[in-house]
Design an enzyme around this catalytic site. Structure first.
Site, PDB file in Angstrom:
ATOM      1  CB  SER A   1      -1.373   0.058   1.494  1.00 27.41           C
ATOM      2  OG  SER A   1      -1.546   1.634   1.172  1.00 27.41           O
TER       3      SER A   1
ATOM      4  CG  HIS B   1      -3.442  -1.493  -1.985  1.00 29.63           C
ATOM      5  ND1 HIS B   1      -4.567  -2.209  -1.948  1.00 29.63           N
ATOM      6  CD2 HIS B   1      -3.957  -0.536  -0.568  1.00 29.63           C
ATOM      7  CE1 HIS B   1      -6.035  -2.027  -1.589  1.00 29.63           C
ATOM      8  NE2 HIS B   1      -5.899  -0.685  -0.191  1.00 29.63           N
TER       9      HIS B   1
ATOM     10  CG  ASP C   1      -4.866   2.343   0.660  1.00 31.67           C
ATOM     11  OD1 ASP C   1      -5.995   1.309   0.367  1.00 31.67           O
ATOM     12  OD2 ASP C   1      -4.046   2.064   1.020  1.00 31.67           O
TER      13      ASP C   1
ATOM     14  CG  MET D   1      -8.180   7.463   2.706  1.00 29.75           C
ATOM     15  SD  MET D   1      -8.195   7.410   3.734  1.00 29.75           S
ATOM     16  CE  MET D   1      -6.652   5.557   3.603  1.00 29.75           C
TER      17      MET D   1
ATOM     18  CG  HIS E   1      -8.733   0.255  -0.263  1.00 31.80           C
ATOM     19  ND1 HIS E   1      -8.103   0.328   0.438  1.00 31.80           N
ATOM     20  CD2 HIS E   1     -10.680  -0.164  -0.729  1.00 31.80           C
ATOM     21  CE1 HIS E   1      -9.430   0.411   2.406  1.00 31.80           C
ATOM     22  NE2 HIS E   1     -11.282  -0.117   0.822  1.00 31.80           N
TER      23      HIS E   1
ATOM     24  CG  MET F   1     -11.359   3.525   1.608  1.00 35.83           C
ATOM     25  SD  MET F   1      -9.800   2.913   2.773  1.00 35.83           S
ATOM     26  CE  MET F   1      -8.618   3.248   1.676  1.00 35.83           C
TER      27      MET F   1
ATOM     28  CG  MET G   1     -11.623  -3.071   4.861  1.00 31.88           C
ATOM     29  SD  MET G   1     -10.168  -2.393   4.369  1.00 31.88           S
ATOM     30  CE  MET G   1      -8.466  -1.158   6.081  1.00 31.88           C
TER      31      MET G   1
ATOM     32  CG  ASP H   1      -5.960  -2.767   3.361  1.00 27.90           C
ATOM     33  OD1 ASP H   1      -5.227  -2.587   3.575  1.00 27.90           O
ATOM     34  OD2 ASP H   1      -6.964  -1.957   2.652  1.00 27.90           O
TER      35      ASP H   1
END
Ligand code: DX5
Ligand code: ZN
Length: 246
Positions: free
Chosen positions: A9, A34, A36, A38, A75, A77, A168, A202
């Site tokens: 990540s 990965h 992320d 957000m 990913h 979010m 998660m 994760d």
């Protein structure tokens, strides 16, 4: 179970030299990155968006096909996952993993209402992602049970079936949190029912927790702080892989 896929990540990378950090992690043996995303709304933290993904894409070779080396595992979010699929596809995302909890758009008042709304249910979102030529993943927060996925995973239409499920093992939002072993029964239950499914874990994964995750049946392993904080990241990546594959 399918073979190990190690996905560092980049949340734990140095954002001021993200391109170089991504390239180096691949050289150290990573299969995927990965990524992320957000939005400060679905989770209490903000990272970056599609323009940054497009820039770092140039530092990592695109996978030839399917779930190959160099896959950008995004990913998401974010509160409105459907809204950003096209943007991320253009930026070079390969696998768009949305949160089940967010798939019911704000247009619908509740999961019950959304289930009847073709534009806002998770099945339609998986179909939409596939239609744009991306692989689709569905992520579950710790509070969400795996039974919500049965309809998707067992859909007679392959376009509605996700290519990966993400369980998660921390509350999404931050790197470096403590691994929640309480989530592993979800991995076990999925592995028992779906021997070929790509199951990603994760949060809090590293040399100290990989045994439990591998035993439960996870094969896609995300690790942020354990890889980027390691003295020898290549050694950690190789240890994670060996543990899953043995
Ligand atoms: C957390 C992110 C994770 C995070 C994992 O919300 O989804 O991908 O980077 O970090 P570690 O491996 O440090 O727990
Ligand atoms: Zn993540």
């Amino acid at each position: 179970a399918p073979k190990a896929i190690i996905a560092p990540s980049i949340l734990s990378a140095d954002f001021a030299q993200l391109g170089a950090d991504c390239a180096r992690t691949m050289d150290q043996g990573a299969d995927w990155l990965h990524v992320d995303i957000m939005d400060g709304h679905f989770v209490p933290n903000i990272t970056f968006g599609a323009p940054v993904v497009a820039k770092i894409r140039k530092h990592v070779d695109k996978p030839a096909a399917g779930l190959g080396r160099g896959t950008f595992d995004c990913h998401m979010m974010i509160a409105e996952p459907k809204k950003w699929v096209k943007e991320f596809q253009k930026a070079g995302c390969d696998l768009y993993c949305f949160h089940y909890e967010a798939a019911f758009s704000s247009a619908a008042e509740s999961p019950e209402a959304a289930a009847t709304d073709a534009k806002t249910n998770p099945k339609d979102l998986v179909r939409y992602i596939h239609g744009l030529g991306l692989l689709a993943g569905v992520a579950l927060k710790p509070a969400t049970g795996v039974e919500v996925l049965t309809e998707l995973l067992e859909s007679p239409d392959p376009k509605e079936r996700p290519d990966m499920v993400l369980i998660m093992t921390v509350e999404p939002g931050f790197g470096g949190q403590k691994f929640m072993a309480s989530e592993l029964p979800k991995v076990q239950a999925l592995r028992q029912k779906y021997p070929d499914l790509n199951i990603e874990v994760d949060g809090g994964l590293g040399p100290g927790t990989i045994d439990q995750a591998a035993d439960a049946g996870a094969n896609v392993i995300v690790a942020g702080s354990a890889v980027f904080g390691a003295r020898d990241p290549a050694e950690v990546i190789s240890l994670l892989r060996t543990t899953v594959d043995s």
